[in-house]
Every structure is written in C-alpha cells, then in structure tokens.
Design an enzyme around this catalytic site. Structure first.
Site, PDB file in Angstrom:
ATOM      1  N   LYS A  83       0.705  -0.990   0.321  1.00 17.69           N
ATOM      2  CA  LYS A  83       0.003   0.196  -0.108  1.00 17.69           C
ATOM      3  C   LYS A  83       0.550   1.562  -0.276  1.00 17.69           C
ATOM      4  O   LYS A  83       1.725   1.707   1.005  1.00 17.69           O
ATOM      5  CB  LYS A  83      -0.774   0.210   1.470  1.00 17.69           C
ATOM      6  CG  LYS A  83      -2.711   0.474   0.953  1.00 17.69           C
ATOM      7  CD  LYS A  83      -3.358  -0.168   2.214  1.00 17.69           C
ATOM      8  CE  LYS A  83      -4.769   0.793   1.998  1.00 17.69           C
ATOM      9  NZ  LYS A  83      -4.961   0.548   3.393  1.00 17.69           N
TER      10      LYS A  83
HETATM   11  C1  E4P Z   1      -8.268   0.233   3.624  1.00 10.29           C
HETATM   12  O1  E4P Z   1      -7.927   0.591   3.033  1.00 10.29           O
HETATM   13  C2  E4P Z   1      -8.174   1.948   4.813  1.00 10.29           C
HETATM   14  O2  E4P Z   1      -6.981   2.253   5.496  1.00 10.29           O
HETATM   15  C3  E4P Z   1      -9.074   1.689   5.938  1.00 10.29           C
HETATM   16  O3  E4P Z   1     -10.930   2.034   4.782  1.00 10.29           O
HETATM   17  C4  E4P Z   1      -9.761   3.895   6.439  1.00 10.29           C
HETATM   18  O4  E4P Z   1     -10.749   3.731   7.246  1.00 10.29           O
HETATM   19  P1  E4P Z   1     -10.992   4.637   7.586  1.00 10.29           P
HETATM   20  O5  E4P Z   1     -11.205   5.941   7.453  1.00 10.29           O
HETATM   21  O6  E4P Z   1     -12.490   4.259   8.332  1.00 10.29           O
HETATM   22  O7  E4P Z   1      -9.703   4.969   9.083  1.00 10.29           O
END
Ligand code: E4P
Length: 217
Positions: A83
């Site tokens: 990521k």
């Molecule tokens: C997933 O890839 C993200 O990091 C995650 O969905 C972020 O979610 P949030 O905005 O609830 O922290």
C-alpha cells in the site's frame, strides 16, 4: 463483488474467514498499531489465514524509502500487496515496484484525477476513502462513480477498492454501482448479517418445531 476485511485483528479474521465470504484483507499503520506484537509477524499470520490479497502499507514518505519498504513487505508473503500513499513520491515508487512485479494498492485517494494517475503508474488497486469524504460533507460515493466512469473509458488493468467504509449503506451503494471490491471493517460486516425479522422468524420456527417434539437425526 469481492469483499475484503478492513482489519489487522487475527481473532476477527479467523471468525470472518469461516463465513466463506472474505476474499482479501486491507491493513494500514493505524490498524496494525492496535494489535499486539511485531506488525510484520502479524502480517505473515494474516496471509496464512486469508490466502488472498493482503494490503500492507509503507511508512516512508520518500520514493526511495517506499521502494525499500515495499520490497521488504512483499518478501513477507506472496499474498502481500504494497500500500502506497497517493503522493508524487508514491507515484514514483508505484511505477518502480510494479515494474518489478510487486502489486501496489494506492491509498488515500480523494479525487478522480488522483485515481487516474495511480492507474497510469501501474497500481493494481485504487483505494478511494469514501467515509472520510462523507465526514467533511462531501458525498464519498460520487467519487467511486466518477472513478468507475473514467476506468470504463479506458483500458487500465486496475480495480477500484472502496475504502473507509463506515456502515452497511456504503456496502449496498458500492454494490449497486458495480464497484469491484469493497473493504469492510468487522463491525460493519456483522451489521450486514443481522436483521430483526430474521431473529423473530427463527425464534418462531424453533418454538413451533419444539411442539413437534422430534429431533432431526
Ligand atoms: C483501507 O484501505 C483504509 O485504510 C481504511 O478503510 C480507512 O478507513 P477509515 O477512514 O475508517 O480509517
């Protein structure tokens, strides 16, 4: 539609995997920081459990550091997807990692044009954060629709991974517009199952069956 679990919690993942509905996992530094022990070991255990794409995020902000960390993360397990945040350095790192056959999930996408550039850099997954847009009074699902329109116009080998999902309606809306993947926190996954009429219906069936007084053997 593929459903990923948005968590780094091993107990939750063990339970969720038993449902047969989870295709992959997304983590981020915040989610990993909530779990005990070495985060790299946790990622390895997640990969063993899930046997599908598992996103693990770099924490460097310069492209050289991102590439180095990305390679290290990719070596943990074949299921790891690196990521990378949507920045100029992130784009550079994405181009380099993907050229080496390492899959990238470009994260923290908040505009359709960020998504377009991430697709051009070679990302395998695009992670637009819809809940965080809703949080600031901007309609997050519009972003998903716009990105999907753009991707329909061209031929990038990339999938939209709807992220920052906060409630069941996000999942429903993403499915209705045909988003290929949604990543969902365990709490919301459980909310998708429960319905009071299911509970009431089951209670009544069981009460009536009790009157029959017979076991199914
Ligand atoms: C997933 O890839 C993200 O990091 C995650 O969905 C972020 O979610 P949030 O905005 O609830 O922290």
């Amino acid at each position: 539609m593929k459903i990923f679990a948005d968590t780094a919690n091993l107990q939750d993942l063990e339970e969720l995997m038993s449902w047969g509905a989870i295709d992959g996992v997304t983590t981020n530094p915040t989610l990993l920081s909530r779990e005990p022990g070495d985060p790299l070991e946790t990622l390895k255990k997640i990969c063993e459990l899930v046997q599908g794409p598992v996103s693990a995020e770099v924490v460097s902000t310069d492209w050289q550091g991102m590439v180095k960390e990305g390679k290290k993360l990719a070596q943990l397990d074949d299921h790891i997807v690196v990521k990378i945040p949507m920045t100029v350095d992130g784009l550079k790192a994405t181009r380099i990692l993907t050229a080496e056959g390492i899959r990238v999930n470009m994260t923290l996408i908040f505009t359709p044009t960020q998504a377009l550039l991430a697709a051009k850099a070679g990302a395998t997954y695009l992670s637009p954060f819809i809940g965080r847009l809703d949080d600031i009074s901007s309609y997050g699902m519009d972003l998903i629709a716009d990105i999907m329109t753009i991707l329909d116009n061209y031929d990038y080998d990339v999938e939209v991974l709807v992220a920052s999902v906060r409630h069941p309606m996000h999942v429903l809306e993403a499915a209705k517009i045909g988003a290929p993947i949604v990543t969902v926190p365990p709490k919301v996954l459980r909310q998708l199952i429960h319905h009071p009429l299911t509970d009431i219906g089951l209670k009544k069936f069981l009460e009536d069956w009790k009157k029959v007084g017979k076991e199914i053997r």
